[in-house]
Design an enzyme around this catalytic site. Sequence first.
Site, short mmCIF file in Angstrom:
data_model
loop_
_atom_site.label_atom_id
_atom_site.label_comp_id
_atom_site.label_asym_id
_atom_site.label_seq_id
_atom_site.Cartn_x
_atom_site.Cartn_y
_atom_site.Cartn_z
N GLY A 1 19.20 -31.46 10.60
CA GLY A 1 18.46 -30.28 10.27
C GLY A 1 17.87 -30.48 11.17
O GLY A 1 17.31 -29.36 11.38
N GLU B 1 32.21 -24.77 8.72
CA GLU B 1 32.39 -24.86 10.33
C GLU B 1 31.95 -26.48 10.21
O GLU B 1 33.15 -26.97 11.21
CB GLU B 1 32.29 -24.05 10.76
CG GLU B 1 32.55 -23.87 12.50
CD GLU B 1 34.36 -23.36 12.49
OE1 GLU B 1 35.03 -22.50 12.49
OE2 GLU B 1 34.92 -24.24 13.18
N ILE C 1 33.33 -27.61 17.48
CA ILE C 1 35.04 -26.88 18.20
C ILE C 1 35.00 -26.27 17.03
O ILE C 1 35.20 -26.20 15.43
CB ILE C 1 35.53 -27.46 17.71
CG1 ILE C 1 35.33 -29.50 18.54
CG2 ILE C 1 37.38 -27.69 17.81
CD1 ILE C 1 37.07 -30.57 18.82
N GLU D 1 27.67 -46.40 12.85
CA GLU D 1 27.17 -46.35 11.97
C GLU D 1 26.94 -48.24 11.60
O GLU D 1 28.04 -49.01 11.69
CB GLU D 1 26.94 -45.96 10.47
CG GLU D 1 27.08 -45.29 10.65
CD GLU D 1 26.50 -43.72 10.14
OE1 GLU D 1 25.25 -44.53 9.53
OE2 GLU D 1 25.98 -42.46 11.27
N LYS E 1 38.36 -34.82 6.45
CA LYS E 1 38.43 -33.77 7.12
C LYS E 1 39.81 -33.25 6.99
O LYS E 1 39.95 -32.46 6.96
CB LYS E 1 38.53 -34.47 8.37
CG LYS E 1 36.67 -34.51 8.84
CD LYS E 1 36.27 -35.16 10.12
CE LYS E 1 35.13 -35.65 10.22
NZ LYS E 1 34.42 -36.16 11.22
N GLY F 1 27.75 -35.26 17.07
CA GLY F 1 26.13 -35.06 17.87
C GLY F 1 25.21 -34.02 17.43
O GLY F 1 25.92 -32.56 16.28
#
Lengths: 404, 404
Positions: A13, A124, A131, A185, A200, A298
Site C-alpha cells: 500500500g 496482475e 512480472i 516471515e 499462484k 518486493g
Amino acid sequence: MINIAVLGYGTIGSGVVEVLKLNGDSICKRAGDRINVKYVLDIRDFPGNPIMEILVHDVNIILNDPDVKIVVEVMGGTEPAYTYVKEALLRGKSVVTSNKELVAKYGAELIDIAKERNTNFLFEASVGGGIPIIRPLNQSLTADEIVEITGILNGTTNYILTKMAEEGIDFETALKNAQSLGYAERDPSADVEGYDSCRKIAILSSLAYGMQVDYEDIYTEGISKITDTDIKYAKALGARIKLFATSIREDDDSVYAMVAPVMIRANHPLYSVNDVFNGIFVRGNVIGDVMFYGSGAGKLPTASAVVADVVDCAKHFNRNIWTIWSSKKLELTDINKVKHRFFVRVLKNENSIDSLRELFGDIEIAPEVVENEIAFITKEIAEKEMKDKKEKLSGFLGSIRVRF
Amino acid sequence: MINIAVLGYGTIGSGVVEVLKLNGDSICKRAGDRINVKYVLDIRDFPGNPIMEILVHDVNIILNDPDVKIVVEVMGGTEPAYTYVKEALLRGKSVVTSNKELVAKYGAELIDIAKERNTNFLFEASVGGGIPIIRPLNQSLTADEIVEITGILNGTTNYILTKMAEEGIDFETALKNAQSLGYAERDPSADVEGYDSCRKIAILSSLAYGMQVDYEDIYTEGISKITDTDIKYAKALGARIKLFATSIREDDDSVYAMVAPVMIRANHPLYSVNDVFNGIFVRGNVIGDVMFYGSGAGKLPTASAVVADVVDCAKHFNRNIWTIWSSKKLELTDINKVKHRFFVRVLKNENSIDSLRELFGDIEIAPEVVENEIAFITKEIAEKEMKDKKEKLSGFLGSIRVRF
C-alpha cells in the site's frame, strides 16, 4: 482527476502511494488523467506521517463516496478483503488487488460481478510481483492453447534453495538467513511448504484453461525436507533443485497441477532463475516456449504491477476487460496417475544395485556423494507406483522429482 | 462472424491461416466471435491449394469490402504495405502487422490515423516474433519510467554466435550452416549487419519513451567482424558475445541507442539466450528488471502474435487501444559521448603492457589465447576516446564492447 482509495497501508500500500507520487507525470500521460489517492484505509494510525490526512478507519467512507472510481485492495487474506472488494464492485467501482488468496478463492465470482457491472477486477500483482504475466496470459497468448505453465513463483524458497546450493548450507541455516534479511516471515510455512506457490499456480491455471482450478485440489509439497546432501547430489548430476509450481495439459486434454521441488538441468529455461527472482515458463501449441522473468515480490515491483492495473482501469471505465475464467470447476487428473522420473536415495547396506534394478527396472546410478548411500534416477513411473515401491524399499532416505 | 483479410501468403500469412484453423474454437471463445479469413491477397497463384478459393490479386476488393473489419498485413517491406495499411485505416478498418520496416518508419503516423478513426493499428509480431513485448510495454509497464531496453532481437545472428561458441567454427562457416537450415537469407546483410535489430530497437524505444526514435539515428554494428579468436577470448574471460540492441535513458534523461556485439557474463539476464531464441530485458525505475524470452521468429510463433492482435482488434471495434508514440522526434545522444568498457586485441610485437597502460590507464589483461597478441579490457571510456586511441595504436586487431 481520477480518485482512488487504497485499502491497507502496509508494504505494498505504501509502495502504491510512493509510485503514484514518483512517476505521477508519466502515469498521468498513460492513464489520460491524474490519479489521486483520496483515501487510505488502515486499522492503524501513523502519527507524524502525512498519510494521516487521508487515512480513514471506516471502509464505508470509501464505499459510499461516488468520487472513488477505483479501489486498490492490498490488505491480504480473504476477510475482510473479500467483503470490501465485492461491495466495491457491486457499487460499480473498479478494483485492483495484489491478494493471491482472494483471487485464488473468489476470482471467478469477482470477475463475473465486474462483468455484470461493466467494471473491472484486475490482479496482475497477485502472481509474480512486478512480472507481467496475468495480462500476457489474458491478452497476448489468446491465439494459443496453453499446454504448460511452470513457474518459480515464490522468491523466499528460491532464495533458500539458491543459498543452499551456493554456500553448501543446510535448510535451517538458509531459512534463518532469509528471515534475517526480511525475505521470509517469522512463520515461514506459507512459503516453505509451498502454499503460496499453490495459490499462484491455481490462478495462472484458471486463466490459462478458462475454468476454476481449486487450489485445494493441487498436490503441494514444499522444500523443508530438502537437505544439503540432496543439493550435493544435484550438483554432482549437473542439476539444480527448484520449487516448481506447474500445470500441464496432457494429450488427452486432462490437466494435472502440482507444487514440488524438482531437479532441472541447464537446458531448462528456469535454470538461471536464482535468488529472490521469479520466472514463469509458458508453452503454447503455436507460440512454443516463452518465459517471463523478474522480481516476484518486493514493495516497488509489486506496486508497479498494482499501479499498471490502476492505469488500465482508468482507461476502461464502463468497459469490462474480458477475462476468461468461468466458475465451472476443472477436475484435475488424480496425481497418482501422473508420471515422473525420480531421484532416489537409499542406504547402501540395505540395498544393492541389483536389488534396486529388480524393483525399479532400468535405473541411472548417481555419482557417489555420501558413503553408505546409493542414489539413482528411475525411468518415468507413475506417482502411485513410486509410492508403492518406496514402501517396499528398506533404508529409503528420500526422493525428488526429476525433469530431465 | 468477423471477416478479416490477409495481405501476403508467405510464411507468416500461411501461418496465420493455419493458426486460425487449428485453434479456431478457443480463439472464438476469446474473441467473442468466429474469425473468418474472407480474402488472402498475393501476387502469386497457388494452384491446387485450397487458399485459391479466397485468393485475390487486387487489394481494392479488400479495401472496398465493408465486411472486412480487420486487415492483416504480413507482406513485409514499406511499399506497397504502407499504402495498403494507411488506406485500410482511413476506411475505418483495424490493421495488424508483423512488418518491422513499416512500423519503424511509419508507426507514429499510422497510430495517429488509427486514433482519429477510432480503430486500431497493432504490431506485436513486429518485434520478438511470438514473445509478448509490445503489449507489456504499452499496457503492463505503465507505472514505470523505462530506463533501459536491451534485447537479443535477431535469431539468425544469435544462432551464428551460439554455433561459433559451441563448435569453435568461424563466422563464414556458421553463416553457411544458418543458411542451409533456412535461418539466414541468401543475402544475410539485414540480419548480420544489425539492420533488423536496429529497426526493432527503434520500435521498442519509441514505445518506451513515447516519442519517435528514428532508426537511421541508431549507431548500428553487426557481427560480421567477430572472429573465432574473439570467441576464444570471450570463453577465456568467462563471457559470451551477443548482438545487443539497446537503448538507455541516462540520469540526465538523455537517451542513447545502439546495436553492437557485446561481451557479457553469466550474471546478465540475457546470457542464457542462445540459438535462434530472442530475449528482451527491460529495466524500469520501480519494477526493476524484467525479462521476456521466446522464439523471436518462425512461422507459428509469429503467427500466434499476429492472431492475438486480431483477437484484440475484435474485442476493441470502435475503441482505440491507446498507444503512446508521438511523432515528436527524440534526439538521441551523440554516440561519441557514450561510455563503455572495451575488450581490445593488439599485436604483441608492436606493443607492451606498459605502453598500453600509458595509453589506456588502468587495464585488465586477458588470458593468453593467441601467440603474439595482447588482449585487455579498458576501464570505462567514451566511444570518441576509444576511436582516438585506436588510431594511436599500432598493431590494432579489433575491439568489442564489454558489459561487465
